[in-house]
Design a protein around this motif. Structure first.
Motif, PDB file in Angstrom:
ATOM      1  N   ARG A 150      28.775 102.045  33.737  1.00  0.00           N
ATOM      2  CA  ARG A 150      29.532 103.214  34.147  1.00  0.00           C
ATOM      3  C   ARG A 150      30.586 103.481  33.081  1.00  0.00           C
ATOM      4  NH1 ARG A 150      29.108 107.273  36.835  1.00  0.00           N
ATOM      5  NH2 ARG A 150      26.888 107.082  37.151  1.00  0.00           N
ATOM      6  N   PRO A 151      30.218 104.106  31.992  1.00  0.00           N
ATOM      7  CA  PRO A 151      31.232 104.378  30.986  1.00  0.00           C
ATOM      8  C   PRO A 151      32.175 105.475  31.462  1.00  0.00           C
ATOM      9  CG  PRO A 151      29.006 104.808  30.175  1.00  0.00           C
ATOM     10  CD  PRO A 151      28.918 104.664  31.628  1.00  0.00           C
ATOM     11  N   PHE A 152      33.323 105.555  30.806  1.00  0.00           N
ATOM     12  CA  PHE A 152      34.308 106.562  31.198  1.00  0.00           C
ATOM     13  C   PHE A 152      35.011 107.006  29.938  1.00  0.00           C
ATOM     14  CE2 PHE A 152      36.015 102.378  31.224  1.00  0.00           C
ATOM     15  CZ  PHE A 152      37.088 102.539  30.373  1.00  0.00           C
ATOM     16  N   VAL A 153      35.641 108.141  30.013  1.00  0.00           N
ATOM     17  CA  VAL A 153      36.510 108.537  28.920  1.00  0.00           C
ATOM     18  C   VAL A 153      37.832 108.984  29.531  1.00  0.00           C
ATOM     19  CG1 VAL A 153      35.296 110.759  28.704  1.00  0.00           C
ATOM     20  CG2 VAL A 153      36.788 110.023  26.891  1.00  0.00           C
ATOM     21  N   HIS A 154      38.911 108.400  29.034  1.00  0.00           N
ATOM     22  CA  HIS A 154      40.264 108.756  29.465  1.00  0.00           C
ATOM     23  C   HIS A 154      40.856 109.637  28.369  1.00  0.00           C
ATOM     24  CE1 HIS A 154      41.160 105.282  32.437  1.00  0.00           C
ATOM     25  NE2 HIS A 154      39.862 105.421  32.312  1.00  0.00           N
ATOM     26  N   VAL A 155      41.318 110.818  28.736  1.00  0.00           N
ATOM     27  CA  VAL A 155      41.871 111.725  27.734  1.00  0.00           C
ATOM     28  C   VAL A 155      43.361 111.912  27.995  1.00  0.00           C
ATOM     29  CG1 VAL A 155      41.722 114.037  26.744  1.00  0.00           C
ATOM     30  CG2 VAL A 155      39.659 112.911  27.571  1.00  0.00           C
ATOM     31  N   TYR A 156      44.155 111.800  26.937  1.00  0.00           N
ATOM     32  CA  TYR A 156      45.599 112.033  27.013  1.00  0.00           C
ATOM     33  C   TYR A 156      45.927 113.203  26.096  1.00  0.00           C
ATOM     34  CZ  TYR A 156      45.655 107.323  29.003  1.00  0.00           C
ATOM     35  OH  TYR A 156      45.409 106.209  29.783  1.00  0.00           O
ATOM     36  N   VAL A 157      46.504 114.256  26.672  1.00  0.00           N
ATOM     37  CA  VAL A 157      46.762 115.466  25.893  1.00  0.00           C
ATOM     38  C   VAL A 157      48.259 115.558  25.598  1.00  0.00           C
ATOM     39  CG1 VAL A 157      46.560 117.983  25.874  1.00  0.00           C
ATOM     40  CG2 VAL A 157      44.838 116.614  27.050  1.00  0.00           C
ATOM     41  N   TYR A 158      48.587 115.929  24.348  1.00  0.00           N
ATOM     42  CA  TYR A 158      49.994 116.141  23.969  1.00  0.00           C
ATOM     43  C   TYR A 158      50.346 117.600  24.224  1.00  0.00           C
ATOM     44  CZ  TYR A 158      49.640 111.658  21.473  1.00  0.00           C
ATOM     45  OH  TYR A 158      49.466 110.339  21.138  1.00  0.00           O
ATOM     46  N   ASN A 159      51.064 117.851  25.313  1.00  0.00           N
ATOM     47  CA  ASN A 159      51.471 119.214  25.671  1.00  0.00           C
ATOM     48  C   ASN A 159      52.727 119.559  24.877  1.00  0.00           C
ATOM     49  OD1 ASN A 159      51.574 121.600  27.098  1.00  0.00           O
ATOM     50  ND2 ASN A 159      52.621 120.714  28.881  1.00  0.00           N
ATOM     51  N   VAL A 160      52.698 120.691  24.196  1.00  0.00           N
ATOM     52  CA  VAL A 160      53.852 121.098  23.384  1.00  0.00           C
ATOM     53  C   VAL A 160      54.832 121.842  24.302  1.00  0.00           C
ATOM     54  CG1 VAL A 160      54.592 122.371  21.336  1.00  0.00           C
ATOM     55  CG2 VAL A 160      52.313 121.338  21.425  1.00  0.00           C
ATOM     56  N   THR A 161      56.040 121.326  24.429  1.00  0.00           N
ATOM     57  CA  THR A 161      56.969 121.934  25.391  1.00  0.00           C
ATOM     58  C   THR A 161      57.994 122.842  24.717  1.00  0.00           C
ATOM     59  OG1 THR A 161      58.381 120.003  25.272  1.00  0.00           O
ATOM     60  CG2 THR A 161      56.740 120.030  27.029  1.00  0.00           C
ATOM     61  N   ASN A 162      58.069 122.866  23.393  1.00  0.00           N
ATOM     62  CA  ASN A 162      59.061 123.712  22.727  1.00  0.00           C
ATOM     63  C   ASN A 162      58.424 124.563  21.622  1.00  0.00           C
ATOM     64  OD1 ASN A 162      58.540 121.735  20.872  1.00  0.00           O
ATOM     65  ND2 ASN A 162      60.662 121.577  20.158  1.00  0.00           N
ATOM     66  N   TRP A 216      44.572 112.183  22.450  1.00  0.00           N
ATOM     67  CA  TRP A 216      43.826 110.965  22.137  1.00  0.00           C
ATOM     68  C   TRP A 216      42.971 110.594  23.329  1.00  0.00           C
ATOM     69  CZ3 TRP A 216      44.535 105.999  24.397  1.00  0.00           C
ATOM     70  CH2 TRP A 216      45.714 105.811  25.145  1.00  0.00           C
ATOM     71  N   PHE A 217      41.903 109.890  23.038  1.00  0.00           N
ATOM     72  CA  PHE A 217      41.025 109.493  24.132  1.00  0.00           C
ATOM     73  C   PHE A 217      40.578 108.059  23.954  1.00  0.00           C
ATOM     74  CE2 PHE A 217      37.041 109.406  21.852  1.00  0.00           C
ATOM     75  CZ  PHE A 217      37.267 110.249  20.783  1.00  0.00           C
ATOM     76  N   GLU A 218      40.109 107.545  25.051  1.00  0.00           N
ATOM     77  CA  GLU A 218      39.661 106.155  25.107  1.00  0.00           C
ATOM     78  C   GLU A 218      38.320 106.191  25.800  1.00  0.00           C
ATOM     79  OE1 GLU A 218      42.364 102.899  26.673  1.00  0.00           O
ATOM     80  OE2 GLU A 218      41.337 103.524  28.466  1.00  0.00           O
ATOM     81  N   GLU A 219      37.279 105.851  25.073  1.00  0.00           N
ATOM     82  CA  GLU A 219      35.957 105.851  25.678  1.00  0.00           C
ATOM     83  C   GLU A 219      35.494 104.415  25.761  1.00  0.00           C
ATOM     84  OE1 GLU A 219      32.816 107.802  23.445  1.00  0.00           O
ATOM     85  OE2 GLU A 219      31.935 108.474  25.324  1.00  0.00           O
ATOM     86  N   GLY A 220      34.887 104.056  26.873  1.00  0.00           N
ATOM     87  CA  GLY A 220      34.453 102.670  26.914  1.00  0.00           C
ATOM     88  C   GLY A 220      33.771 102.259  28.183  1.00  0.00           C
ATOM     89  N   ILE A 221      33.438 100.987  28.183  1.00  0.00           N
ATOM     90  CA  ILE A 221      32.895 100.376  29.386  1.00  0.00           C
ATOM     91  C   ILE A 221      33.823  99.227  29.758  1.00  0.00           C
ATOM     92  CG2 ILE A 221      30.474 101.016  29.226  1.00  0.00           C
ATOM     93  CD1 ILE A 221      29.988  98.403  27.726  1.00  0.00           C
ATOM     94  N   MET A 236      30.106  93.811  25.958  1.00  0.00           N
ATOM     95  CA  MET A 236      30.400  93.608  27.367  1.00  0.00           C
ATOM     96  C   MET A 236      31.569  94.446  27.828  1.00  0.00           C
ATOM     97  SD  MET A 236      29.807  89.628  27.782  1.00  0.00           S
ATOM     98  CE  MET A 236      29.777  89.996  29.511  1.00  0.00           C
ATOM     99  N   ARG A 237      32.408  94.806  26.894  1.00  0.00           N
ATOM    100  CA  ARG A 237      33.553  95.653  27.226  1.00  0.00           C
ATOM    101  C   ARG A 237      33.919  96.360  25.942  1.00  0.00           C
ATOM    102  NH1 ARG A 237      38.538  92.340  28.602  1.00  0.00           N
ATOM    103  NH2 ARG A 237      37.899  92.103  30.747  1.00  0.00           N
ATOM    104  N   ALA A 238      34.327  97.604  26.046  1.00  0.00           N
ATOM    105  CA  ALA A 238      34.654  98.321  24.822  1.00  0.00           C
ATOM    106  C   ALA A 238      35.708  99.369  25.101  1.00  0.00           C
ATOM    107  CB  ALA A 238      33.400  98.986  24.246  1.00  0.00           C
ATOM    108  N   ARG A 239      36.527  99.617  24.092  1.00  0.00           N
ATOM    109  CA  ARG A 239      37.510 100.697  24.160  1.00  0.00           C
ATOM    110  C   ARG A 239      37.509 101.380  22.793  1.00  0.00           C
ATOM    111  NH1 ARG A 239      37.577  99.409  28.558  1.00  0.00           N
ATOM    112  NH2 ARG A 239      39.236  98.826  29.971  1.00  0.00           N
ATOM    113  N   ALA A 240      36.881 102.542  22.720  1.00  0.00           N
ATOM    114  CA  ALA A 240      36.911 103.307  21.475  1.00  0.00           C
ATOM    115  C   ALA A 240      38.081 104.266  21.603  1.00  0.00           C
ATOM    116  CB  ALA A 240      35.603 104.043  21.295  1.00  0.00           C
ATOM    117  N   ARG A 241      39.161 103.967  20.901  1.00  0.00           N
ATOM    118  CA  ARG A 241      40.381 104.768  21.051  1.00  0.00           C
ATOM    119  C   ARG A 241      40.670 105.521  19.766  1.00  0.00           C
ATOM    120  NH1 ARG A 241      43.279  99.525  23.711  1.00  0.00           N
ATOM    121  NH2 ARG A 241      42.959 100.073  25.896  1.00  0.00           N
ATOM    122  N   ILE A 242      40.699 106.825  19.881  1.00  0.00           N
ATOM    123  CA  ILE A 242      40.874 107.676  18.705  1.00  0.00           C
ATOM    124  C   ILE A 242      41.828 108.815  19.061  1.00  0.00           C
ATOM    125  CG2 ILE A 242      39.682 109.329  17.187  1.00  0.00           C
ATOM    126  CD1 ILE A 242      38.926 106.546  16.417  1.00  0.00           C
TER     127      ILE A 242
END
Ligand SMILES: *[C@@H]1O[C@H](CO)[C@@H](O)[C@H](O)[C@H]1NC(C)=O
Ligand SMILES: *[C@@H]1O[C@H](CO)[C@@H](O)[C@H](O)[C@H]1NC(C)=O
Ligand SMILES: *[C@@H]1O[C@H](CO)[C@@H](O)[C@H](O)[C@H]1NC(C)=O
Ligand SMILES: *[C@@H]1O[C@H](CO)[C@@H](O)[C@H](O)[C@H]1NC(C)=O
Ligand SMILES: *[C@@H]1O[C@H](CO)[C@@H](O)[C@H](O)[C@H]1NC(C)=O
Ligand SMILES: *[C@@H]1O[C@H](CO)[C@@H](O)[C@H](O)[C@H]1NC(C)=O
Ligand SMILES: *[C@@H]1O[C@H](CO)[C@@H](O)[C@H](O)[C@H]1NC(C)=O
Length: 515
Positions: A70-82, A427-432, A394-400
């Motif tokens: 069950r792979p997943f991808v976690h995405v973190y977005v940099y919202n520009v506030t100014n 940035w995102f983190e894809e992995g199992i 067995m476990r992976a985190r591709a973080r870019i």
């Protein structure tokens, strides 16, 4: 004493004439024990290799084609506030890291064809599903991010003729294109209609055309990829097991200056050539990374009771050094420490990859913006945990992290105040996380049973062999001793010497002497 004598007697009676047989068996057992101790693991290794080969119909093949993960991808977005202050007052951009926005993935390999030369060709099929239950926020959250198509076009026009830049400025005026866009997270990832790309599609000559009129950082990734990947199955040797042979019929990239840097001979990150040692360098190829990513041993980890090695890129993987010069065909100057220029793989947009929060990068990059916390190796490092004997991840985190290297272009008034900056987008983190129980229990069996089996077999066989040797030798000595004492007794007491030779009827003598 009496019992042992009896037992020995029985043994002697049964075997004395064949004492060499017992001794021979015993020595064979001992040798078998030693053989086990030396070669058992080698044989197990050969068996594992045999089972790992991707053969249609095998369990490994099924798991490879339809990974039960069950792979997943976690995405973190940099919202520009100014955004306005940044453009009008020259302040640093203030970023607000939002997320994670989590997508679960379903991986599959389709159109698998066997090339009959130890390789398989196939297409990746990846399906992404948004998971609001695991996310903080919804994927229709509105965020403000740099307008990547626009800033790519303006940055590229830096070296073009001035009238072109002025023309560009008026087109952007008419189309009301601004340097920042407000889009939803889903749009930023999966695509939104961009007026500039739409225009480019109609205007730009055919051979320079962009392949799409929508813009999204993960655009086109949901579904079957059109890229044909050819991968080694291990049938012609395990040293290339799981290694990519060709990508879209090409066996190397075209962008870089040396063959080494153009190589795509890496794993896709799921399976590696087995029997991995700690001083080995693994390599992963990813199309979007545009190069092989080397991975080195970091530490041993245990996952669900199974020992694994954690591999991570070396600290200088994106360093601005002699070794990475081949990735800088237009330089010097080359990109600063910690950034990797993928513009040649991204239709010349000035996209730069780094690790999240500029981990392992020049701290100045992070200090040029506000709102990014200092990098933390545990949270921002890319790694893969592989089971060394089988080479299975067995476990992976591709973080870019994806950044946009903006160049200031004074002639285009919309961006005249946009300074030279490496602007982080997301940035995102894809992995199992962990393999399913059916796979781990098999891995556990395959990694933990052989050493135990080897030890019990080699110790058991050797012990049995030694015991039998001792027994045989004791019995032999005992019987030969008895025979010699009997003979001696006969002399001293002056009994008549035995009529038969002792070897003919040892049993008779034994019984006589006891009475
Ligand atoms: C992103 O920032 C903008 C202000 O620049 C704000 O209006 C918006 O609500 C923010 N988005 C989220 C999801 O917080
Ligand atoms: C820019 O700075 C000036 C003074 O430093 C301030 O008065 C003005 O409100 C600022 N503009 C914006 C858009 O924040
Ligand atoms: C297999 O490949 C062909 C052409 O290469 C393509 O048309 C077809 O859609 C693919 N099938 C699947 C299931 O992806
Ligand atoms: C195997 O065959 C395929 C298809 O014919 C070819 O593209 C590939 O280069 C071959 N690979 C090797 C290692 O010979
Ligand atoms: C990906 O595609 C599937 C079906 O093709 C669809 O159900 C799903 O919503 C898509 N995911 C995203 C994130 O767009
Ligand atoms: C790797 O380590 C093994 C022993 O653990 C050693 O024999 C071998 O020479 C090393 N190889 C390299 C390239 O350092
Ligand atoms: C990135 O690479 C491209 C193509 O080699 C080059 O034109 C561009 O100047 C590079 N960008 C930076 C910031 O080094």
């Amino acid at each position: 004493m009496q019992g042992r004598d009896k037992w020995c007697a029985k043994l002697t009676s049964a075997f004395l004439r064949k004492w060499w047989f017992v001794l021979g068996c015993a020595i064979l057992l001992l040798l078998a024990g030693i053989f086990c101790a030396i070669f058992f693991m080698k044989l197990v290794g050969l068996y594992i290799d045999h089972e790992l080969v991707l053969r249609e119909g095998s369990q490994t093949f099924d798991w490879w084609a339809h990974p039960p993960v069950r792979p997943f991808v976690h995405v973190y977005v940099y919202n520009v506030t100014n955004a306005d202050e940044f453009l009008n007052n020259g302040s640093k951009p203030v970023l607000d890291e939002l997320g994670p926005y989590v997508y679960s993935e379903d991986w599959e390999k389709v159109n698998i064809t066997n090339n009959q030369n130890g390789t398989l060709s196939f297409n990746y099929k990846r399906t992404y599903t948004f998971r609001p239950d695991l996310s903080t926020g919804l994927d229709d959250d509105a965020v403000v991010v740099p307008n990547i198509p626009m800033l790519s076009a303006t940055s590229q026009s830096k070296h073009a003729a001035r009238f072109l830049r002025l023309a560009m400025a008026s087109i952007m005026d008419i189309l009301k294109i601004k340097p920042f866009v407000e889009v939803s997270v889903g749009q930023l990832l999966w695509g939104y209609e961009d007026p500039l790309l739409k225009l480019a599609k109609d205007v730009v000559p055919k051979e320079q055309k962009l392949p799409y009129e929508e813009f999204g950082l993960f655009y086109g990734k949901n579904g079957t990829s059109s890229d044909v990947v050819t991968m080694f199955t291990g049938a012609t040797g395990m040293s290339k097991y799981g290694i990519i042979n060709r990508y879209n019929m090409r066996d190397k990239l075209q962008h870089w200056t040396t063959d080494e840097c153009n190589s795509i001979a890496g794993s896709d990150g799921s399976i590696f050539p087995p029997h991995i040692t700690k001083n080995q360098t693994l390599a992963v190829y990813d199309k979007d990374l545009c190069r092989l990513l080397p991975l080195r041993f970091l530490k041993e980890v245990t996952i669900g009771g199974i020992q694994a090695y954690r591999f991570t890129p070396p600290d200088d993987v994106f360093a601005n050094n002699e070794h990475n010069k081949c990735f800088c065909p237009a330089g010097p100057p080359c990109s600063p420490d910690g950034l990797f220029n993928v513009s040649l793989c991204q239709y010349d947009s000035p996209i730069m990859l780094s690790f999240p929060h500029f981990y392992l990068a020049d701290p100045k990059l992070r200090e040029a913006v506000e709102g990014i916390s200092p990098p933390d190796a545990e949270k921002h490092r890319l790694f893969i945990d592989v089971q060394p004997e089988m080479g299975i991840a067995m476990r992976a985190r591709a973080r870019i992290q994806i950044n946009l290297a903006v160049s200031q272009v004074i002639d285009i008034k919309q961006v005249a105040n946009f300074p030279d900056i490496v602007f982080p987008i997301l940035w995102f983190e894809e992995g199992i996380d962990e393999l399913p129980e059916q796979v781990t229990s098999l891995l556990r069996l395959a990694t933990q049973v052989p050493p135990i089996a080897r030890n019990s077999l080699s110790y058991g066989l050797s012990a049995l062999g030694i015991l039998l040797i001792l027994l045989a030798v004791t019995c032999l000595i005992r019987s030969s001793h008895r025979q010699s004492t009997l003979r001696l007794e006969g002399h001293v007491v002056a009994k008549p010497p035995p009529a038969k030779t002792p070897s003919k009827d040892s049993n008779g003598y034994e019984l006589n002497s006891r009475r």
